[in-house]
Design an enzyme around this catalytic site. Structure first.
Site, short mmCIF file in Angstrom:
data_model
loop_
_atom_site.label_atom_id
_atom_site.label_comp_id
_atom_site.label_asym_id
_atom_site.label_seq_id
_atom_site.Cartn_x
_atom_site.Cartn_y
_atom_site.Cartn_z
N ASN A 173 -5.92 3.86 7.31
CA ASN A 173 -6.31 4.43 8.78
C ASN A 173 -7.93 4.22 9.07
OD1 ASN A 173 -6.93 6.60 7.13
ND2 ASN A 173 -6.81 8.02 8.60
N CYS B 55 -7.31 11.90 9.34
CA CYS B 55 -7.19 13.11 8.63
C CYS B 55 -7.84 14.14 9.23
CB CYS B 55 -7.53 12.98 7.35
SG CYS B 55 -9.08 12.12 7.02
N GLU C 17 -8.87 12.85 -1.37
CA GLU C 17 -8.81 13.45 -0.24
C GLU C 17 -7.54 13.01 0.57
OE1 GLU C 17 -10.98 15.04 1.25
OE2 GLU C 17 -12.68 14.63 -0.35
N GLU D 33 -16.91 13.42 -1.24
CA GLU D 33 -17.65 12.03 -0.88
C GLU D 33 -18.62 11.86 -0.06
OE1 GLU D 33 -14.52 8.78 -1.44
OE2 GLU D 33 -13.11 10.34 -0.36
P1 NDP Z 1 -0.62 6.91 1.08
O1 NDP Z 1 -0.74 7.87 0.44
O2 NDP Z 1 1.19 6.15 1.49
O3 NDP Z 1 -1.15 5.58 0.42
C1 NDP Z 1 -2.42 5.70 0.18
C2 NDP Z 1 -2.99 4.66 -0.73
O4 NDP Z 1 -2.12 4.86 -1.82
C3 NDP Z 1 -2.42 3.23 -0.26
O5 NDP Z 1 -3.43 2.16 -0.79
C4 NDP Z 1 -1.26 3.25 -1.12
O6 NDP Z 1 -0.71 1.79 -1.15
C5 NDP Z 1 -1.39 3.89 -2.42
N1 NDP Z 1 -0.28 4.24 -3.17
C6 NDP Z 1 1.08 4.44 -2.49
N2 NDP Z 1 1.66 4.94 -3.64
C7 NDP Z 1 1.02 5.04 -4.67
C8 NDP Z 1 1.15 5.37 -6.14
N3 NDP Z 1 2.35 5.85 -6.76
N4 NDP Z 1 0.34 5.28 -6.89
C9 NDP Z 1 -1.20 4.90 -6.65
N5 NDP Z 1 -1.34 4.49 -5.25
C10 NDP Z 1 -0.29 4.48 -4.26
O7 NDP Z 1 -1.28 7.13 2.51
P2 NDP Z 1 -1.35 6.20 3.81
O8 NDP Z 1 -1.98 4.75 3.40
O9 NDP Z 1 0.01 6.28 4.47
O10 NDP Z 1 -2.38 6.88 4.75
C11 NDP Z 1 -2.28 7.94 5.44
C12 NDP Z 1 -2.68 9.38 4.76
O11 NDP Z 1 -3.96 9.27 4.45
C13 NDP Z 1 -2.57 10.42 5.66
O12 NDP Z 1 -1.65 11.44 4.97
C14 NDP Z 1 -3.81 11.12 5.80
O13 NDP Z 1 -4.09 12.43 6.14
C15 NDP Z 1 -4.59 10.58 4.43
N6 NDP Z 1 -6.11 10.37 4.74
C16 NDP Z 1 -6.84 11.16 4.25
C17 NDP Z 1 -8.30 11.19 4.55
C18 NDP Z 1 -9.01 12.19 3.99
O14 NDP Z 1 -10.13 11.98 3.75
N7 NDP Z 1 -8.75 13.38 3.72
C19 NDP Z 1 -8.77 9.86 5.40
C20 NDP Z 1 -7.74 9.07 5.64
C21 NDP Z 1 -6.38 9.13 5.44
P3 NDP Z 1 0.28 0.91 -0.40
O15 NDP Z 1 -0.33 1.14 1.06
O16 NDP Z 1 0.71 -0.44 -0.94
O17 NDP Z 1 1.57 2.06 -0.04
#
Ligand code: NDP
Length: 476
Positions: free
Chosen positions: A148, A280, A246, A457
């Site tokens: 995002n 988020c 986060e 962060e």
């Molecule tokens: P995910 O948790 O699905 O993915 C985040 C990252 O983790 C991606 O690079 C993903 O790879 C990777 N990933 C997935 N599965 C694993 C695993 N088992 N082990 C290690 N890495 C893994 O989140 P989204 O990408 O869907 O992002 C949206 C989410 O992020 C929302 O819930 C949002 O709230 C949160 N978010 C939080 C923020 C904050 O600062 N608090 C800021 C921005 C977003 P892949 O894409 O290949 O699946």
């Protein structure tokens, strides 16, 4: 366009590739991204480990020069890279350009941090002894980022990691390889020694998981969903690995009777729906006092209906598409759940545009209460709920009734209530008469409760995670 891995200073050929699709126009394939296996992570961590020792001994000037170069190029190319960001993630062109500029500013900030360094010296309680408290790099840091903020989040993890002398392996989200690839191309020309920064593209369950469990990654910084965060935390706990996370939010925005109505409506419109609500920090729960409730809802629904939803690359667009079909299905399913629980849904219909994309009209769900799923679970789309409350005390209680604690806002003319809210809202960031989303790049970012884990962060506080402390005693 091919998006490849960058390891040990080389762009790698990889056989398997996945299509990177424009969510505003699914016939537009932006490129094909490497779909790496775990061996690519092993290779990248090996390269990082080999480079880590000499980079940890680099001078502040070397680090400044590298980070300043990256920041300057991001800023100079913000229009072009902002266009790529909007095309691949679906936020509007203006938002894509602003995010790229922010990434540049983050690198500039941490260029300065590399020079500021720091440490403490003090007298011991024992005569003749001096005490020094110094910081050194953690080593090899694995960075895992979501889709995002595909430019800003890789920037706000990579920049401090390099500034404090660490080597990096970045694993960006599978949906947005283009921005990470563009960032890596700039870093490749920045003068950073080979192997200090490495990029591996591919599925999180394969590459991300391997990065977390690899015995030579000394620390992991993750931004993403709470579910993935729980898996990563379990692994890092088992391996005693330094971890920062986060995760999601369910951010409340309180509107009191004495609020400036126009200001409150604009803050909620921006906080809830801009960037298609895929932030988020989005204001997903609007908690509104009874005396202003009806006027607020009437004004906000009027503003929502006038929002221009469309192709992210069209300059007139105010709300771009949802990121992909899976997220669109999730958004629609939550509208359904909210309606079944008794909420009144305004908007929220899928939209046809001249290009075939994932367009969803922003939705406001009124007549909700805190126990409903729409108020407890993160949706991550252009959807906000309204809960009617009696007064400030009830509003605060509802605002804190969530497992998350990232950002919380209040619109009020009362200094007394604003001051009380800043002290008592259970959130890492509090906004008064401002949207819950939209933060500065030079101060700490992060939450409490289920939203965050580990050190903050951004800003100078990032050093807590990206460095380790040593206390030395000298008797001379
Ligand atoms: P995910 O948790 O699905 O993915 C985040 C990252 O983790 C991606 O690079 C993903 O790879 C990777 N990933 C997935 N599965 C694993 C695993 N088992 N082990 C290690 N890495 C893994 O989140 P989204 O990408 O869907 O992002 C949206 C989410 O992020 C929302 O819930 C949002 O709230 C949160 N978010 C939080 C923020 C904050 O600062 N608090 C800021 C921005 C977003 P892949 O894409 O290949 O699946």
């Amino acid at each position: 366009m091919e998006f490849r891995n960058f390891i040990g200073g080389e762009w790698r050929e990889t056989a398997a590739a996945s299509a990177n699709i424009n969510p505003s126009d699914i016939s537009d394939v932006i490129g094909y991204a490497a779909e790496s296996d775990a061996a690519e992570i092993d290779h990248a961590v090996g390269a990082a480990k080999a480079a880590a020792v000499s980079w940890s001994a680099s001078t502040p000037q070397q680090r400044f020069d590298v980070l300043d170069f990256i920041g300057s190029e991001l800023l100079a190319r913000k229009d072009e890279l902002g266009h790529l960001l909007a095309r691949e993630e679906g936020k509007t062109l203006a938002e894509g350009i602003a995010e790229t500029a922010r990434a540049g500013q983050i690198f500039k900030f941490f260029a300065g941090e590399a020079l500021r360094g720091g440490g403490e010296a003090m007298a011991s309680v024992r005569p003749g002894v001096g005490v020094e408290i110094t910081r050194s790099p953690v080593g090899v840091v694995g960075l895992i980022t979501p889709w995002n903020f595909p430019m800003a989040i890789p920037a706000w993890k990579t920049a401090p990691a390099l500034a404090y002398g660490n080597a990096v392996v970045l694993k960006p989200a599978e949906l947005t390889p283009g921005c990470a690839h563009a960032l890596a191309e700039i870093i490749a020309r920045s003068g950073l020694p080979d192997g200090v920064f490495n990029l591996v593209l591919g599925k999180g369950k394969v590459t991300g998981a391997r990065l977390v469990e690899h015995r030579d990654t000394d620390a992991i910084s993750f931004t993403g969903s709470a579910e993935t965060g729980s898996e990563i935390a379990a692994t890092c706990g088992r391996l005693r690995k330094k971890l920062q996370m986060e995760m999601g939010g369910k951010n409340p925005m309180v509107v009191l009777d004495d609020a400036d109505l126009d200001l409150a409506v604009e803050a909620c419109l921006n906080g809830a729906f801009y960037s298609t609500g895929q932030r988020c920090t989005a204001s997903s729960r609007l908690i509104v006092a009874g005396g202003i409730h009806d006027r607020f809802v009437a004004s906000l629904t009027g503003r929502i209906a006038a929002l221009r939803v469309g192709n992210a690359l069209d300059r007139a667009t105010e709300i771009g598409p949802v990121v992909d079909g899976r997220q669109l299905d999730k958004d629609l399913s939550y509208l359904d759940i909210a309606a079944k629980e008794g909420g009144q849904v305004f908007g929220g219909q899928t939209l046809q545009r001249t290009t075939n994309g994932f367009f969803l009209a922003p939705a406001l769900i009124t007549e909700t209460n805190s126990g409903m799923r729409i108020n407890q679970e993160e949706v991550f789309g252009p959807i906000a709920s309204v809960s009617r409350v009696e007064d400030y005390e009830a509003a605060l209680q509802v605002a804190n009734d969530t497992p998350f604690g990232l950002s919380a806002g209040i619109c009020t003319g009362s200094l007394k209530h604003a001051t009380h809210f800043k002290a008592n809202a259970e959130a890492g960031m509090v906004m008064v008469n401002l949207p819950t989303a939209g933060v500065d790049y030079h101060v700490p970012f992060g939450g409490t409760k289920g939203s965050s884990f580990g050190g903050r962060e951004q800003g100078a506080h990032a050093k807590e995670f990206y460095s380790k402390i040593k206390t030395s005693y000298t008797f001379a």
